[in-house]
Design a protein around this motif. Structure first.
Motif, short mmCIF file in Angstrom:
data_model
loop_
_atom_site.label_atom_id
_atom_site.label_comp_id
_atom_site.label_asym_id
_atom_site.label_seq_id
_atom_site.Cartn_x
_atom_site.Cartn_y
_atom_site.Cartn_z
N VAL A 225 0.84 -1.20 0.00
CA VAL A 225 0.00 0.00 0.00
C VAL A 225 0.88 1.25 0.00
CG1 VAL A 225 -1.63 1.36 1.40
CG2 VAL A 225 -1.99 -1.10 1.06
N GLY A 226 0.49 2.23 -0.82
CA GLY A 226 1.21 3.49 -0.90
C GLY A 226 0.30 4.67 -0.60
N VAL A 227 0.87 5.85 -0.69
CA VAL A 227 0.15 7.07 -0.35
C VAL A 227 0.40 8.11 -1.44
CG1 VAL A 227 0.02 9.00 1.29
CG2 VAL A 227 0.30 6.66 2.13
N ALA A 228 -0.66 8.80 -1.84
CA ALA A 228 -0.56 9.90 -2.81
C ALA A 228 -0.75 11.22 -2.08
CB ALA A 228 -1.60 9.75 -3.91
N VAL A 229 0.14 12.18 -2.36
CA VAL A 229 0.11 13.49 -1.72
C VAL A 229 0.00 14.57 -2.78
CG1 VAL A 229 1.48 15.15 -0.37
CG2 VAL A 229 1.45 12.72 0.27
N GLN A 230 -0.88 15.53 -2.54
CA GLN A 230 -0.93 16.73 -3.36
C GLN A 230 -0.98 17.94 -2.43
OE1 GLN A 230 -4.42 17.72 -5.77
NE2 GLN A 230 -3.03 18.21 -7.47
N ASP B 102 -0.51 19.95 0.66
CA ASP B 102 -0.27 19.56 2.06
C ASP B 102 -1.19 18.45 2.52
OD1 ASP B 102 -2.69 20.89 2.22
OD2 ASP B 102 -2.11 22.19 3.88
N ARG B 103 -1.86 17.76 1.58
CA ARG B 103 -2.85 16.75 1.95
C ARG B 103 -2.58 15.40 1.31
NH1 ARG B 103 -5.70 18.43 6.39
NH2 ARG B 103 -4.86 20.54 6.46
N ILE B 104 -3.02 14.37 2.02
CA ILE B 104 -3.05 13.02 1.46
C ILE B 104 -4.32 12.92 0.62
CG2 ILE B 104 -3.32 10.57 2.01
CD1 ILE B 104 -1.75 11.15 4.63
N VAL B 105 -4.16 12.52 -0.65
CA VAL B 105 -5.33 12.45 -1.54
C VAL B 105 -5.74 11.02 -1.85
CG1 VAL B 105 -4.95 14.72 -2.55
CG2 VAL B 105 -3.84 12.72 -3.60
N ALA B 106 -4.91 10.05 -1.50
CA ALA B 106 -5.29 8.65 -1.72
C ALA B 106 -4.36 7.74 -0.94
CB ALA B 106 -5.26 8.29 -3.21
N VAL B 107 -4.92 6.64 -0.47
CA VAL B 107 -4.16 5.55 0.15
C VAL B 107 -4.67 4.27 -0.50
CG1 VAL B 107 -3.57 4.33 2.28
CG2 VAL B 107 -3.95 6.81 2.33
N ALA B 108 -3.80 3.61 -1.26
CA ALA B 108 -4.26 2.45 -2.04
C ALA B 108 -3.04 1.62 -2.44
CB ALA B 108 -5.02 2.91 -3.28
N ALA B 109 -3.32 0.48 -3.09
CA ALA B 109 -2.24 -0.35 -3.60
C ALA B 109 -1.38 0.46 -4.56
CB ALA B 109 -2.82 -1.57 -4.31
N ASP B 110 -0.08 0.16 -4.57
CA ASP B 110 0.85 0.92 -5.40
C ASP B 110 0.39 1.00 -6.85
OD1 ASP B 110 2.40 1.16 -3.15
OD2 ASP B 110 4.06 -0.08 -3.87
N GLU B 111 0.02 -0.13 -7.44
CA GLU B 111 -0.35 -0.14 -8.86
C GLU B 111 -1.63 0.66 -9.10
OE1 GLU B 111 1.58 -0.98 -11.33
OE2 GLU B 111 3.01 -1.33 -9.69
N ALA B 112 -2.54 0.64 -8.15
CA ALA B 112 -3.75 1.45 -8.29
C ALA B 112 -3.41 2.93 -8.28
CB ALA B 112 -4.74 1.12 -7.18
N LEU B 113 -2.48 3.32 -7.44
CA LEU B 113 -2.06 4.72 -7.41
C LEU B 113 -1.38 5.12 -8.71
CD1 LEU B 113 -0.62 5.05 -3.78
CD2 LEU B 113 -2.83 5.89 -4.63
N ARG B 114 -0.53 4.23 -9.24
CA ARG B 114 0.16 4.55 -10.50
C ARG B 114 -0.83 4.67 -11.65
NH1 ARG B 114 4.49 0.51 -8.48
NH2 ARG B 114 6.28 1.87 -8.02
N ARG B 115 -1.87 3.84 -11.66
CA ARG B 115 -2.88 3.96 -12.71
C ARG B 115 -3.65 5.27 -12.58
NH1 ARG B 115 -3.60 -1.57 -11.51
NH2 ARG B 115 -5.44 -1.11 -10.22
N ARG B 116 -3.95 5.64 -11.38
CA ARG B 116 -4.74 6.86 -11.16
C ARG B 116 -3.91 8.11 -11.41
NH1 ARG B 116 -7.90 8.50 -5.49
NH2 ARG B 116 -8.47 10.63 -6.15
#
Length: 428
Positions: free
Chosen positions: A45-50, A52-66
């Motif tokens: 599981v990874g984290v996406a940041v934009q 100063d906020r966390i915008v997503a917490v999901a599987a790495d590949e799901a984050l890369r697709r998004r």
């Protein structure tokens, strides 16, 4: 979460390739009882940041697709986690107090050292003689050291000034530290740290100092909005329960939330008072009574335990953390960084002591240092979790198991820390 404007993928950062991700995800409030044992540790599981906020917490590949155009930070098969919340420090001070460490080793107790003009009073004399720039310059590397252990939010108290002007200038130094970032700094007014020595020589001195705090310091703090909290050292030999109640009521009228140094060395009924007044936290608690435990368990007040302090003082005892958790108290832990009783700048060592001295599990220690630390500052809906919408307060540790932080005590495992979406530490 709804996004009113399209998200620009090129300004998103992904934290990926973690062996474990400690999300601490759950209710946006203090955790109690069995809840403290669930740090929600995941894999892949990874984290996406934009911004100063966390915008997503999901599987790495799901984050890369998004977010196909996002920048990536490789966690190197380490532990990805929320930044720690150090919810009790006295970071702004001058010189160290080496001599007191030796005095205690010879059997001179803390309160006796204070009666001789040492302890808090030694730091008061020292701080009054220093410039604001000097105090600021000394505090900056202490904050950097905390960040190097994965701390992203820190509370800082005044309390070594003990005049209206010296307390105010200490709080202004804290505001200056907050302004430079990137650590998130929360200020607490601890004018009621002690009765100044110059007031003790006056027949009406004690009452006059209480009046000074209530009628001069707190209104001045409110005018400049210098502190989120007011704190009182409620302890036999310092401030009594009735005195503490009076001061806290005044602080509340001036817009500050409440904290207490409570039942540290002797049971004086401070924990019961904290619960009764709805204080955000009651701190120390090494001498808490069963009645105090029951009161905190039935309240919203977070019990902030400071195991390094009791270890450094050589008391041979700690707060009854296991009994407190089993009774339903919400437990946080913090460094109590200060020059006399806890010169500690390593938050991971607090986790070690939470396990070895307070008998918490590793997961409970992590919750105490993140979610519940945030709750002890009224920030449970803002930080302490890897969760969409929360502030991007994130740390990466060079180990493959979250239990390693309390286990390898003294090791420097934090490689990267971000506070509010900005890097506050990198090991490279």
């Amino acid at each position: 979460m709804n996004h009113p404007h399209p998200m620009r993928e090129d300004d998103v950062t992904l934290f990926v390739n973690a062996r474990q991700t400690v999300t601490c995800a759950g209710p946006a409030r203090a955790r109690r009882g069995a809840e403290m044992g669930d740090a929600d540790v995941r894999s892949g599981v990874g984290v996406a940041v934009q911004g100063d906020r966390i915008v997503a917490v999901a599987a790495d590949e799901a984050l890369r697709r998004r977010f196909p155009n996002a920048t990536e930070i490789d966690c190197g098969q380490g532990v990805l986690a929320p930044g720690f919340v150090d919810s009790h420090t006295h970071t702004v001070f001058g010189r160290a107090r080496y001599e007191e460490h030796e005095l205690r080793a010879t059997g001179v107790p803390y309160l006796e050292i204070a009666r001789r003009g040492g302890g808090i009073h030694a730091s008061v004399r020292d701080l009054r003689a220093r410039s604001d720039d000097d105090l600021f310059a000394r505090a900056v590397p202490r904050l950097q050291a905390l960040a190097a252990g994965g701390v992203t939010t820190v509370e800082i108290k005044s309390g070594y000034g003990l005049t209206v002007q010296d307390e105010l200038r200490t709080l202004r130094v804290i505001a200056r530290l907050a302004s430079i970032g990137p650590l998130n700094v929360v200020a607490t007014c601890l004018g009621a740290h002690e009765v100044p020595l110059e007031y003790r020589d006056r027949p009406d001195g004690r009452a006059a100092w209480l009046d000074c705090l209530s009628d001069e310091l707190y209104p001045a703090v409110a005018v400049e909005q210098l502190a989120r909290f007011a704190d009182v050292f409620c302890e036999p030999g310092v401030f009594t329960v009735p005195e503490t109640r009076r001061l806290l009521e005044s602080a509340r009228r001036h817009g500050m939330a409440l904290k207490l140094h409570a039942d540290e060395l002797h049971d004086g009924g401070a924990a019961v008072l904290a619960a009764d007044m709805g204080a955000t936290s009651a701190d120390h608690l090494a001498a808490i009574s069963p009645e105090g435990v029951a009161a905190l368990a039935a309240s919203s007040t977070v019990a902030t335990l400071l195991p390094a302090t009791m270890l450094f003082l050589g008391t041979g005892r700690q707060a009854p953390a296991r009994a407190m958790i089993e009774s339903g108290c919400a437990i946080a832990v913090a460094t109590d960084l200060n020059p006399g009783t806890s010169p500690l700048q390593s938050f991971p060592l607090v986790l070690t002591l939470a396990v070895s001295q307070l008998r918490l599990s590793a997961a409970e220690a992590w919750i105490a240092g993140t979610v519940n630390g945030a709750a002890a500052l009224g920030l449970a809906g803002v930080t302490g979790q890897l969760r969409e919408g929360f502030r991007a307060d994130i740390a990466v540790h060079a180990t493959d198991d979250f239990r390693a932080l309390p286990y390898w005590f003294g090791e420097r495992l934090c490689q990267v820390a971000w506070a509010g979406g900005r890097a506050c530490h990198t090991s490279a």
